[in-house]
Write a protein that holds these residues in place. Structure first.
Motif, PDB file in Angstrom:
ATOM      1  N   ILE A 234      -3.197  -9.375 -11.899  1.00 32.14           N
ATOM      2  CA  ILE A 234      -4.257  -9.527  -9.967  1.00 32.14           C
ATOM      3  C   ILE A 234      -3.088  -8.212  -9.251  1.00 32.14           C
ATOM      4  CG2 ILE A 234      -4.281 -10.680  -8.706  1.00 32.14           C
ATOM      5  CD1 ILE A 234      -3.714 -12.825 -11.082  1.00 32.14           C
ATOM      6  N   LEU A 235      -3.791  -7.796  -8.856  1.00 35.08           N
ATOM      7  CA  LEU A 235      -3.026  -6.465  -8.117  1.00 35.08           C
ATOM      8  C   LEU A 235      -3.315  -7.124  -6.823  1.00 35.08           C
ATOM      9  CD1 LEU A 235      -2.091  -3.716  -7.922  1.00 35.08           C
ATOM     10  CD2 LEU A 235      -4.574  -2.748  -7.701  1.00 35.08           C
ATOM     11  N   VAL A 236      -1.911  -6.997  -5.992  1.00 31.98           N
ATOM     12  CA  VAL A 236      -2.027  -7.845  -4.760  1.00 31.98           C
ATOM     13  C   VAL A 236      -0.961  -6.700  -3.597  1.00 31.98           C
ATOM     14  CG1 VAL A 236      -0.474  -9.675  -5.431  1.00 31.98           C
ATOM     15  CG2 VAL A 236      -1.800  -9.973  -3.282  1.00 31.98           C
ATOM     16  N   GLY A 237      -1.681  -6.688  -2.606  1.00 31.04           N
ATOM     17  CA  GLY A 237      -1.007  -5.905  -1.486  1.00 31.04           C
ATOM     18  C   GLY A 237      -1.482  -4.976  -0.485  1.00 31.04           C
ATOM     19  N   GLY A 238      -0.333  -4.611   0.272  1.00 29.61           N
ATOM     20  CA  GLY A 238      -1.605  -4.093   1.372  1.00 29.61           C
ATOM     21  C   GLY A 238      -1.646  -2.526   1.507  1.00 29.61           C
ATOM     22  N   THR A 239      -0.658  -1.948   0.363  1.00 33.41           N
ATOM     23  CA  THR A 239      -0.204  -0.268   0.675  1.00 33.41           C
ATOM     24  C   THR A 239      -2.016   0.567  -0.055  1.00 33.41           C
ATOM     25  OG1 THR A 239       2.119  -0.885   0.472  1.00 33.41           O
ATOM     26  CG2 THR A 239       1.190   1.417  -0.270  1.00 33.41           C
ATOM     27  N   GLY A 240      -2.652   0.088   1.160  1.00 32.40           N
ATOM     28  CA  GLY A 240      -4.053   0.806   0.208  1.00 32.40           C
ATOM     29  C   GLY A 240      -4.140   2.027  -0.311  1.00 32.40           C
ATOM     30  N   LEU A 241      -2.923   3.619   0.002  1.00 31.40           N
ATOM     31  CA  LEU A 241      -2.890   4.270  -0.721  1.00 31.40           C
ATOM     32  C   LEU A 241      -2.902   3.907  -2.225  1.00 31.40           C
ATOM     33  CD1 LEU A 241      -3.404   7.462  -1.213  1.00 31.40           C
ATOM     34  CD2 LEU A 241      -0.971   7.481  -1.251  1.00 31.40           C
ATOM     35  N   TYR A 242      -1.786   2.621  -2.693  1.00 33.73           N
ATOM     36  CA  TYR A 242      -0.918   2.267  -4.366  1.00 33.73           C
ATOM     37  C   TYR A 242      -2.593   1.671  -4.542  1.00 33.73           C
ATOM     38  CZ  TYR A 242       4.097   2.605  -3.268  1.00 33.73           C
ATOM     39  OH  TYR A 242       4.984   2.934  -3.333  1.00 33.73           O
ATOM     40  N   ILE A 243      -3.364   0.718  -3.934  1.00 34.47           N
ATOM     41  CA  ILE A 243      -4.917   0.077  -4.007  1.00 34.47           C
ATOM     42  C   ILE A 243      -5.222   1.062  -4.742  1.00 34.47           C
ATOM     43  CG2 ILE A 243      -6.397  -1.848  -3.462  1.00 34.47           C
ATOM     44  CD1 ILE A 243      -3.879  -3.455  -3.900  1.00 34.47           C
ATOM     45  N   ASP A 244      -5.965   1.570  -3.776  1.00 40.33           N
ATOM     46  CA  ASP A 244      -6.929   3.025  -3.839  1.00 40.33           C
ATOM     47  C   ASP A 244      -7.140   4.040  -5.453  1.00 40.33           C
ATOM     48  OD1 ASP A 244      -8.578   1.643  -1.878  1.00 40.33           O
ATOM     49  OD2 ASP A 244      -7.871   3.806  -0.525  1.00 40.33           O
ATOM     50  N   ALA A 245      -5.081   3.898  -5.255  1.00 39.04           N
ATOM     51  CA  ALA A 245      -5.044   4.468  -6.627  1.00 39.04           C
ATOM     52  C   ALA A 245      -5.627   4.188  -7.977  1.00 39.04           C
ATOM     53  CB  ALA A 245      -4.366   5.375  -6.356  1.00 39.04           C
ATOM     54  N   VAL A 246      -5.792   2.914  -7.957  1.00 37.47           N
ATOM     55  CA  VAL A 246      -5.733   2.887  -9.024  1.00 37.47           C
ATOM     56  C   VAL A 246      -7.452   1.982  -9.261  1.00 37.47           C
ATOM     57  CG1 VAL A 246      -5.087   0.235 -10.821  1.00 37.47           C
ATOM     58  CG2 VAL A 246      -3.433   1.186  -8.871  1.00 37.47           C
ATOM     59  N   MET A 247      -8.015   1.779  -8.015  1.00 41.60           N
ATOM     60  CA  MET A 247      -9.253   1.038  -8.032  1.00 41.60           C
ATOM     61  C   MET A 247     -10.205   2.732  -7.953  1.00 41.60           C
ATOM     62  SD  MET A 247      -9.717  -1.680  -5.003  1.00 41.60           S
ATOM     63  CE  MET A 247     -11.327  -0.878  -5.222  1.00 41.60           C
ATOM     64  N   PHE A 248     -10.012   3.560  -7.903  1.00 43.71           N
ATOM     65  CA  PHE A 248     -10.528   4.611  -8.319  1.00 43.71           C
ATOM     66  C   PHE A 248     -10.267   6.057  -8.901  1.00 43.71           C
ATOM     67  CE2 PHE A 248     -11.571   2.801  -3.608  1.00 43.71           C
ATOM     68  CZ  PHE A 248     -12.918   2.186  -4.000  1.00 43.71           C
ATOM     69  N   ASP A 249      -9.163   5.515  -9.359  1.00 44.11           N
ATOM     70  CA  ASP A 249      -8.170   6.564 -10.747  1.00 44.11           C
ATOM     71  C   ASP A 249      -8.286   8.152  -9.977  1.00 44.11           C
ATOM     72  OD1 ASP A 249      -7.084   6.934 -12.611  1.00 44.11           O
ATOM     73  OD2 ASP A 249      -9.433   7.277 -14.458  1.00 44.11           O
ATOM     74  N   TYR A 250      -7.327   8.256  -9.378  1.00 41.71           N
ATOM     75  CA  TYR A 250      -7.027   9.323  -8.855  1.00 41.71           C
ATOM     76  C   TYR A 250      -6.513  10.227  -9.212  1.00 41.71           C
ATOM     77  CZ  TYR A 250      -8.175   7.171  -3.475  1.00 41.71           C
ATOM     78  OH  TYR A 250      -8.505   7.060  -2.604  1.00 41.71           O
ATOM     79  N   GLU A 251      -7.123  11.108  -9.140  1.00 37.09           N
ATOM     80  CA  GLU A 251      -6.084  12.207 -10.011  1.00 37.09           C
ATOM     81  C   GLU A 251      -5.091  12.957  -9.165  1.00 37.09           C
ATOM     82  OE1 GLU A 251      -8.051  15.277 -12.336  1.00 37.09           O
ATOM     83  OE2 GLU A 251      -9.732  13.732 -13.177  1.00 37.09           O
TER      84      GLU A 251
END
Length: 291
Positions: free
Chosen positions: A101-118
């Motif tokens: 369960i990934l929970v939080g409000g830091t958008g860049l952290y969330i997006d980096a995981v969800m969209f597998d940023y390079e």
């Protein structure tokens, strides 16, 4: 023929500060065998417990929590660092047969995981020196060329450099969230959210937040990067006699309210978030996990 056991979904719960997402994560974890990864750029710091509203020790003892107390205040920890850490923990949690369960409000952290940023290269002393050698105009141009969002205070050189270090994302990313992911955002009426922020602020003050800030300042100094955010910078003004206690409280509530609005602005850009009211969030997630 042996059946292949289906991998547990990644549950992502987002929302602004004080929206109640942590309580939803706890309920999901209790009922569905979950473990929690906190995606918060403030709770990564050791010793910053009260001022960052970390999950209580009771919650941490009941449900495994990750993403807390990762670095000392002042140490560099980027979104790329968080992504590597979170992906490792997600794999470990799934290997135990539990729900990450990934929970939080830091958008860049969330997006980096969800969209597998390079991400670009990891920050080094040499890179940081290079950035500090640039003018503000050059840093702004660099950010524009590399598609890096600037901080709200674009005239603070340190903030701009930190944004570059944390947001050095290449253009390569998934167009949709990683497979087998349930994404939920907590919607909250503005008046209700403002009240929740005020109530939490009162709890933090009663919990010894001012003394915590002073202790951290003695250990790391007020100029430490982690000490320049939200409540800690305000306690410094209070200690310097620039604010009385009532003013300190009022400014803290305003600062958290502004943080909540910035978080929502970022999160609202993500069209894959399913927004539901707090009271319906657990039921919605449970239904999705049962699919």
């Amino acid at each position: 023929m042996a059946t292949v056991k289906k991998e547990k979904p990644l549950v992502v719960i987002v929302g602004p500060t004080a929206s109640g997402k942590s309580s939803v994560a706890m309920e999901v974890a209790r009922k569905h065998g979950g473990e929690i990864i906190c995606a918060d750029s403030r709770t990564i710091y050791k010793g910053m417990d009260i001022g960052t509203a970390k999950p209580s020790l009771g919650d941490q003892q009941e449900i495994p929590h990750f993403g807390l107390d990762l670095v000392e205040p002042g140490e560099v920890f980027t979104a790329a660092d968080f992504q590597r850490y979170a992906k490792q923990k997600i794999g470990e949690i799934r290997a135990r047969g539990n729900v990450p369960i990934l929970v939080g409000g830091t958008g860049l952290y969330i997006d980096a995981v969800m969209f597998d940023y390079e991400f670009g290269q990891k920050t080094s002393t040499k890179n940081r020196q290079f950035l500090y050698s640039m003018s503000l105009e050059e840093l702004h141009n660099y950010s524009e060329e590399h598609n890096i969002p600037l901080p709200k205070n674009i005239y603070n050189k340190r903030y701009v450099i930190r944004a570059i270090e944390q947001g050095g994302v290449n253009n390569k990313r998934l167009l949709e969230p990683t497979s087998n992911t349930v994404v939920v955002g907590i919607t909250t009426d503005k008046k209700v959210l403002r009240t929740r922020i005020q109530n939490r602020a009162q709890a933090l003050f009663r919990g010894g937040m001012i003394e915590e800030a002073r202790q951290l300042a003695r250990e790391y100094g007020w100029e430490s990067e982690a000490m320049t955010g939200n409540i800690y910078r305000l306690v410094r003004q209070y200690d310097e006699g620039k604010l009385n206690k009532d003013q300190l409280f009022e400014k803290f509530v305003i600062a958290d309210w502004r943080l909540a609005k910035r978080q929502l602005t970022w999160l609202k850009r993500n069209r894959f978030i399913n927004w539901v009211p707090l009271e319906r969030a657990y039921t919605y997630i449970s239904q999705r996990l049962a699919d």
